[in-house]
Scaffold this motif. Structure first.
Motif, PDB file in Angstrom:
ATOM      1  N   UNK A   1      -0.647  11.630   8.795  1.00  0.00           N
ATOM      2  CA  UNK A   1      -1.598  10.904   7.953  1.00  0.00           C
ATOM      3  C   UNK A   1      -3.024  11.169   8.418  1.00  0.00           C
ATOM      4  N   UNK A   2      -3.880  11.518   7.492  1.00  0.00           N
ATOM      5  CA  UNK A   2      -5.296  11.775   7.761  1.00  0.00           C
ATOM      6  C   UNK A   2      -5.937  10.518   8.358  1.00  0.00           C
ATOM      7  N   UNK A   3      -6.606  10.672   9.482  1.00  0.00           N
ATOM      8  CA  UNK A   3      -7.254   9.547  10.170  1.00  0.00           C
ATOM      9  C   UNK A   3      -8.283   8.826   9.297  1.00  0.00           C
ATOM     10  N   UNK A   4      -8.909   9.541   8.356  1.00  0.00           N
ATOM     11  CA  UNK A   4      -9.992   8.964   7.556  1.00  0.00           C
ATOM     12  C   UNK A   4      -9.496   8.029   6.451  1.00  0.00           C
ATOM     13  N   UNK A   5      -8.196   7.997   6.201  1.00  0.00           N
ATOM     14  CA  UNK A   5      -7.682   7.154   5.121  1.00  0.00           C
ATOM     15  C   UNK A   5      -7.442   5.721   5.604  1.00  0.00           C
ATOM     16  N   UNK A   6      -7.579   4.773   4.684  1.00  0.00           N
ATOM     17  CA  UNK A   6      -7.245   3.376   5.012  1.00  0.00           C
ATOM     18  C   UNK A   6      -5.789   3.265   5.423  1.00  0.00           C
TER      19      UNK A   6
ATOM     20  N   UNK B   1       0.841  -1.191   0.000  1.00  0.00           N
ATOM     21  CA  UNK B   1       0.000   0.000   0.000  1.00  0.00           C
ATOM     22  C   UNK B   1       0.882   1.249   0.000  1.00  0.00           C
ATOM     23  N   UNK B   2       0.304   2.349  -0.436  1.00  0.00           N
ATOM     24  CA  UNK B   2       1.006   3.623  -0.394  1.00  0.00           C
ATOM     25  C   UNK B   2       0.049   4.783  -0.305  1.00  0.00           C
ATOM     26  N   UNK B   3       0.560   5.910   0.194  1.00  0.00           N
ATOM     27  CA  UNK B   3      -0.210   7.145   0.231  1.00  0.00           C
ATOM     28  C   UNK B   3       0.729   8.307  -0.020  1.00  0.00           C
TER      29      UNK B   3
END
Length: 156
Positions: A50-55, A29-31
């Motif tokens: 990192x945004x809490x709402x992201x997987x 995975x990546x963001x």
């Protein structure tokens, strides 16, 4: 506070562009993240926000990760990992000793989890640097909502 206006204010700070990668039982995975900074030299620590709402936020919890610093011209890669998948984009994964990384990155920093902190609507992940590699070249930058190329400068 006008949050949209505040976001524009923050966009006045030019940053580099990274893709944070990790592996889970579901695969690699990546963001895309431009909220990345060095924290400490001894021990060597870095931070990503990192945004809490992201997987991806849950994928990083207690998990090794790599920060891939992107090169100039890798805008499509940045957008792919920013939630705009491009199925035609060829991803060249490498298996690192601690975390998978993107083979064509300008620099890669592999980390093990150090600590996670509450950052409001984000989680601040600190990683202990275990391994890194880098090359000379132009970097990908981000400023006022747009990508640009950061030219390579001579080292002094």
């Amino acid at each position: 506070m006008d949050l949209r206006d505040f976001r524009h204010c923050l966009g006045s700070f030019a940053t580099g562009v990274t893709v944070v990668t990790c592996s889970t039982g579901e695969g690699k995975h990546g963001l895309t993240a431009n909220s990345f900074t060095s924290v400490s030299m001894e021990p060597p620590l870095i931070l990503v926000s990192v945004d809490r709402k992201t997987k991806a936020c849950s994928y990083l919890q207690d998990n090794a990760f790599a920060v891939n610093i992107l090169r100039g011209g890798q805008e499509a890669l940045a957008m792919h990992f920013a939630g705009r998948p491009n199925e035609e984009l060829e991803l060249k994964w490498q298996d690192g000793e601690y975390a998978p990384y993107l083979a064509d990155s300008l620099a890669v920093i592999e980390c093990v989890p150090w600590q996670a902190y509450d950052g409001g609507d984000h989680v601040l992940y600190l990683g202990e640097v275990k391994q890194y590699r880098f090359e000379q070249g132009e970097a990908l930058g981000f400023y006022t909502g747009q990508f640009f190329t950061v030219p390579m400068l001579a080292r002094v």
